[in-house]
Design an enzyme around this catalytic site. Structure first.
Site, mmCIF file in Angstrom:
data_model
loop_
_atom_site.group_PDB
_atom_site.id
_atom_site.type_symbol
_atom_site.label_atom_id
_atom_site.label_comp_id
_atom_site.label_asym_id
_atom_site.label_seq_id
_atom_site.Cartn_x
_atom_site.Cartn_y
_atom_site.Cartn_z
ATOM 1 N N TYR A 104 0.830 -1.204 0.000
ATOM 2 C CA TYR A 104 0.000 0.000 0.000
ATOM 3 C C TYR A 104 0.870 1.262 0.000
ATOM 4 O O TYR A 104 0.640 2.196 -0.781
ATOM 5 C CB TYR A 104 -0.893 -0.050 1.243
ATOM 6 C CG TYR A 104 -1.801 1.118 1.467
ATOM 7 C CD1 TYR A 104 -2.962 1.282 0.720
ATOM 8 C CD2 TYR A 104 -1.531 2.047 2.473
ATOM 9 C CE1 TYR A 104 -3.827 2.345 0.960
ATOM 10 C CE2 TYR A 104 -2.390 3.101 2.725
ATOM 11 C CZ TYR A 104 -3.529 3.248 1.965
ATOM 12 O OH TYR A 104 -4.376 4.306 2.210
ATOM 13 N N LYS A 154 1.048 4.213 -2.793
ATOM 14 C CA LYS A 154 0.610 5.554 -2.427
ATOM 15 C C LYS A 154 1.709 6.594 -2.628
ATOM 16 O O LYS A 154 1.431 7.735 -3.003
ATOM 17 C CB LYS A 154 0.126 5.564 -0.970
ATOM 18 C CG LYS A 154 -1.221 4.881 -0.775
ATOM 19 C CD LYS A 154 -2.289 5.467 -1.692
ATOM 20 C CE LYS A 154 -3.693 5.095 -1.299
ATOM 21 N NZ LYS A 154 -4.693 5.586 -2.277
#
Length: 304
Positions: free
Chosen positions: A165, A169
């Site tokens: 993640y 991001k």
């Protein structure tokens, strides 16, 4: 001056729940025609259903707004192209894209399967690339576009158990940096939201008191600002619980150490100067950073 979106067409991905839903509701309330995209999967990306998207469309219509639903998987470029075609057929243009869709598969890196890595990167990063690529030429032809990425503190600052993640991001900030520069001549502004909100993503990691104070309604106004006509460009806006910040990459003032016999020990001896954050500042683009290095090197070489 009141920010309005009359005659603007917006695509919001992951808009069936949480932040995306509130982004869409608030855009519609201010006059935008909104495409509610949601694959309808669970938090880890499994399953699919259009029920959530259709429910948001009904909410908007009941409030007097205009919206349609779409169930494209943002990780599939062909489905995304069909989403954009549907939008243009229904409303004639695309003015705003909010890349909000996301999934989580949190594990420590040692326990994380490659499938978990690919799945998260495919939705967050490639999903945002797919959607932006699919609308980019339309926005260039219109000479108008507003694109919003969604990043996270996990990517910019780190968080245990979110290597997949966080990598995706942080990559979205890099994507914004590039597209904000490329979009200038065609009035395309690209920004990034770094939200903290009580959603399916965060409901089991935030204290109850903070959850109650961290409704998406206290984040979405930041998203609307970043896709408005007078929006800035290349801004990362932190938002949550009514709190806002600006986040940027900085670099310390470059120090010339070099010479023909440069050693690791030479750098170690100057590390305190190199890492003196009191000298830090932002760089507008890569060329500015490179020029600083060249200027510093030339002064050092000439003994200035």
């Amino acid at each position: 001056m009141t920010i309005r979106f009359d005659d603007r067409v917006a695509i919001v991905t992951g808009a069936g729940n949480g932040l995306g839903r509130v982004h869409a509701l608030q855009l519609a309330a201010r006059g935008a025609k909104v495409v509610i995209n949601d694959f309808g999967g669970s938090r880890d990306g499994s399953g699919s259903s259009t029920e959530a998207a259709l429910a948001v469309v009904e909410e908007i219509r009941q409030a007097g707004g205009t919206a349609i639903a779409n169930g494209a998987n943002v990780a599939d470029y062909e489905q995304v192209q069909a989403l954009v075609r549907q939008t243009v057929e229904a409303f004639g243009r695309v003015d705003i894209l909010i890349n909000n869709a996301g999934i989580l598969r949190d594990k420590s890196f040692t326990k994380m399967d490659m499938a978990d890595i690919h799945a998260v990167i495919n939705v967050h990063l490639m999903g945002s690339i797919n959607c932006t690529k699919a609308v980019w030429d339309l926005m260039r032809e219109q000479n108008y576009g507003r694109v919003l990425m969604t990043t996270s503190a996990a990517g910019m600052f780190g968080n245990f158990g979110q290597a997949n993640y966080g990598a995706a991001k942080m990559a979205l900030v890099g994507l914004m940096n590039m597209l904000a520069i490329e979009g200038v001549k065609n009035n395309i502004r690209v920004n990034t939201l770094a939200p903290m909100a009580a959603t399916r993503m965060t409901e089991d990691v935030m204290p109850a008191e903070l959850l109650a104070a961290s409704r998406p309604e206290q984040v979405s106004p930041g998203a609307l600002l970043l896709v408005s006509e007078d929006a800035p460009s290349k801004l990362v806006l932190g938002a949550g619980a009514g709190v806002f910040s600006a986040i940027r990459m900085e670099e310390t003032a470059p120090i010339y150490i070099g010479g023909a016999d440069l050693t690791p020990e030479d750098i170690q001896a100057q590390l305190a100067r190199i890492t003196d954050w009191n000298t830090a500042g932002p760089r507008n683009d890569a060329n500015e950073q490179v020029k600083l290095f060249i200027d510093t090197a030339m002064k050092g070489i000439k003994g200035v």
